[in-house]
Design a protein around this motif. Structure first.
Motif, PDB file in Angstrom:
ATOM      1  N   VAL A  70     -20.813   4.217 -49.877  1.00  0.00           N
ATOM      2  CA  VAL A  70     -19.835   4.887 -50.733  1.00  0.00           C
ATOM      3  C   VAL A  70     -18.602   5.204 -49.907  1.00  0.00           C
ATOM      4  O   VAL A  70     -18.704   5.665 -48.766  1.00  0.00           O
ATOM      5  N   SER A  71     -17.434   4.966 -50.498  1.00  0.00           N
ATOM      6  CA  SER A  71     -16.181   5.363 -49.854  1.00  0.00           C
ATOM      7  C   SER A  71     -15.412   6.295 -50.783  1.00  0.00           C
ATOM      8  O   SER A  71     -15.477   6.167 -52.011  1.00  0.00           O
ATOM      9  N   ASP A  72     -14.714   7.237 -50.182  1.00  0.00           N
ATOM     10  CA  ASP A  72     -13.883   8.177 -50.933  1.00  0.00           C
ATOM     11  C   ASP A  72     -12.934   8.847 -49.956  1.00  0.00           C
ATOM     12  O   ASP A  72     -13.150   8.798 -48.733  1.00  0.00           O
ATOM     13  N   LEU A  73     -11.910   9.488 -50.470  1.00  0.00           N
ATOM     14  CA  LEU A  73     -10.958  10.215 -49.632  1.00  0.00           C
ATOM     15  C   LEU A  73     -11.430  11.641 -49.335  1.00  0.00           C
ATOM     16  O   LEU A  73     -11.006  12.238 -48.353  1.00  0.00           O
ATOM     17  N   SER A  74     -12.299  12.181 -50.175  1.00  0.00           N
ATOM     18  CA  SER A  74     -12.737  13.569 -50.067  1.00  0.00           C
ATOM     19  C   SER A  74     -14.026  13.698 -49.256  1.00  0.00           C
ATOM     20  O   SER A  74     -15.056  13.113 -49.610  1.00  0.00           O
ATOM     21  N   GLU A  75     -13.970  14.506 -48.217  1.00  0.00           N
ATOM     22  CA  GLU A  75     -15.168  14.754 -47.398  1.00  0.00           C
ATOM     23  C   GLU A  75     -16.257  15.449 -48.223  1.00  0.00           C
ATOM     24  O   GLU A  75     -17.446  15.151 -48.068  1.00  0.00           O
ATOM     25  N   ASN A  76     -15.864  16.351 -49.112  1.00  0.00           N
ATOM     26  CA  ASN A  76     -16.845  17.033 -49.963  1.00  0.00           C
ATOM     27  C   ASN A  76     -17.557  16.071 -50.897  1.00  0.00           C
ATOM     28  O   ASN A  76     -18.768  16.170 -51.108  1.00  0.00           O
ATOM     29  N   ARG A  77     -16.816  15.120 -51.445  1.00  0.00           N
ATOM     30  CA  ARG A  77     -17.445  14.136 -52.329  1.00  0.00           C
ATOM     31  C   ARG A  77     -18.361  13.197 -51.552  1.00  0.00           C
ATOM     32  O   ARG A  77     -19.416  12.804 -52.044  1.00  0.00           O
ATOM     33  N   LEU A  78     -17.971  12.854 -50.337  1.00  0.00           N
ATOM     34  CA  LEU A  78     -18.840  12.011 -49.509  1.00  0.00           C
ATOM     35  C   LEU A  78     -20.121  12.758 -49.140  1.00  0.00           C
ATOM     36  O   LEU A  78     -21.204  12.163 -49.104  1.00  0.00           O
TER      37      LEU A  78
END
Length: 144
Positions: free
Chosen positions: A85-93
């Motif tokens: 999974v990739s995302d910009l948000s550390e919380n979402r990761l």
């Protein structure tokens, strides 16, 4: 295609009138919270189904918002061997890891496809774009 709130007045109103085919009674045993998650969960399940993913396949999901996180859960239930999974948000990761994605990446990292290929030996079998940005699409295509 359309839905209430896009092609007609929205459902944030106190009252809204829709066609009868748009209304579905939820079972008495289902909470309103559970009922609210049915449609986004169906989107995630449909994405995995349409992708042709099967047990043992590897998958990259770009975007760890509600649809992306639900897609992670469907991929886990389908038996994916590797979930990225990739995302910009550390919380979402962090949440992606909690729901079953062992491999997460900051979406700004330009080396994601190579890191995936180091783990899988060939790239992913399936790419699901739940972010909708050109950069995430490019990362996904390059990771296949």
């Amino acid at each position: 295609m359309g839905f209430v709130g896009l092609t007609s007045n929205g459902a944030f109103a106190k009252y809204v009138v829709v066609e009868d085919y748009m209304v579905h009674k939820i079972p008495d045993s289902m909470t309103f919270e559970q009922g609210a998650i049915v449609e986004p969960a169906a989107v995630a399940a449909y994405a995995i189904q349409r992708s042709g993913m099967k047990m043992g396949d590897s998958v990259l999901i770009t975007g760890a918002g509600p649809i992306g996180l639900l897609t992670v859960q469907v991929a886990v239930a389908t038996g994916a061997s590797h979930i990225f999974v990739s995302d910009l948000s550390e919380n979402r990761l962090k949440k992606a890891k909690e729901v079953g994605a062992p491999h997460t990446f900051d979406a700004r990292d330009k080396d994601i496809p190579n890191q995936i290929k180091e783990i899988t030996g060939q790239g992913v079998d399936v790419f699901i774009d739940a972010a909708g940005a050109q950069a995430s699409f490019d990362t996904g295509i390059n990771s296949l």
